[in-house]
Scaffold this motif. Structure first.
Motif, PDB file in Angstrom:
ATOM      1  N   PHE A  53       0.841  -1.206   0.000  1.00 35.70           N
ATOM      2  CA  PHE A  53       0.000   0.000   0.000  1.00 35.70           C
ATOM      3  C   PHE A  53       0.873   1.252   0.000  1.00 35.70           C
ATOM      4  N   GLY A  56       2.413   2.210  -3.190  1.00 33.91           N
ATOM      5  CA  GLY A  56       1.489   2.595  -4.254  1.00 33.91           C
ATOM      6  C   GLY A  56       0.958   1.425  -5.061  1.00 33.91           C
ATOM      7  N   LEU A  58      -1.004  -0.920  -3.938  1.00 36.04           N
ATOM      8  CA  LEU A  58      -2.385  -1.155  -3.504  1.00 36.04           C
ATOM      9  C   LEU A  58      -3.002   0.167  -3.072  1.00 36.04           C
ATOM     10  N   THR A  59      -4.312   0.277  -3.231  1.00 31.66           N
ATOM     11  CA  THR A  59      -5.034   1.468  -2.787  1.00 31.66           C
ATOM     12  C   THR A  59      -5.603   1.249  -1.386  1.00 31.66           C
ATOM     13  N   ALA A  60      -6.073   2.327  -0.774  1.00 30.20           N
ATOM     14  CA  ALA A  60      -6.740   2.209   0.531  1.00 30.20           C
ATOM     15  C   ALA A  60      -7.959   1.297   0.414  1.00 30.20           C
ATOM     16  N   ASP A  62      -8.291  -1.188  -1.656  1.00 28.53           N
ATOM     17  CA  ASP A  62      -7.783  -2.564  -1.740  1.00 28.53           C
ATOM     18  C   ASP A  62      -7.517  -3.118  -0.342  1.00 28.53           C
ATOM     19  N   ASP A 103      -3.102   5.697   6.092  1.00 28.47           N
ATOM     20  CA  ASP A 103      -2.140   6.713   5.676  1.00 28.47           C
ATOM     21  C   ASP A 103      -0.821   6.339   6.334  1.00 28.47           C
TER      22      ASP A 103
END
Length: 116
Positions: A53, A56, A58-60, A62, A103
């Motif tokens: 994540f 970059g 994977l997305t939040a 995901d 985050d």
């Protein structure tokens, strides 16, 4: 699903996040529920997903979807010496409305709790 896969193989793919989320969701949906553990989620699995994540890959969404597919599955056991930390990490990642979106600070906190 056209391919027949074993529960253990499907759950291993899920906990390692080896396939796209939509494919994993379909796979575990086809498995149904079982109370017999067929795979073990470790702290390393979660750290790996969070590192992907942060890079970059994977997305939040995901990460949330992945954790949501794992949360409350009785056929996935948690690493015994990190059980509480893993349980909490999956809860936090599966519930961003309560915990906040992943985050850098949140991922640092989760990784830190898993590696203590």
């Amino acid at each position: 699903m056209s391919l027949v896969v074993s529960r253990a193989s499907a759950l291993d793919d899920l906990i390692a996040f080896r396939k796209p989320l939509n494919f994993l969701a379909e796979m575990v949906s086809d498995l149904g529920w079982s109370e017999t553990p067929a795979a073990v989620l470790t702290a390393d699995h979660i750290v790996s997903v969070l590192q992907r994540f942060r890079s970059g890959a994977l997305t939040a969404a995901d990460v949330e979807g992945w954790a949501d597919l794992i949360e409350c599955r009785e056929d996935i056991d948690y690493q015994s010496d990190r059980y509480e930390e893993i349980l909490q990490a999956i809860y936090v990642l599966a519930n961003p409305v309560l915990s906040g979106l992943p985050d850098e600070a949140l991922t640092d906190q989760v990784i830190g709790s898993l590696l203590r």
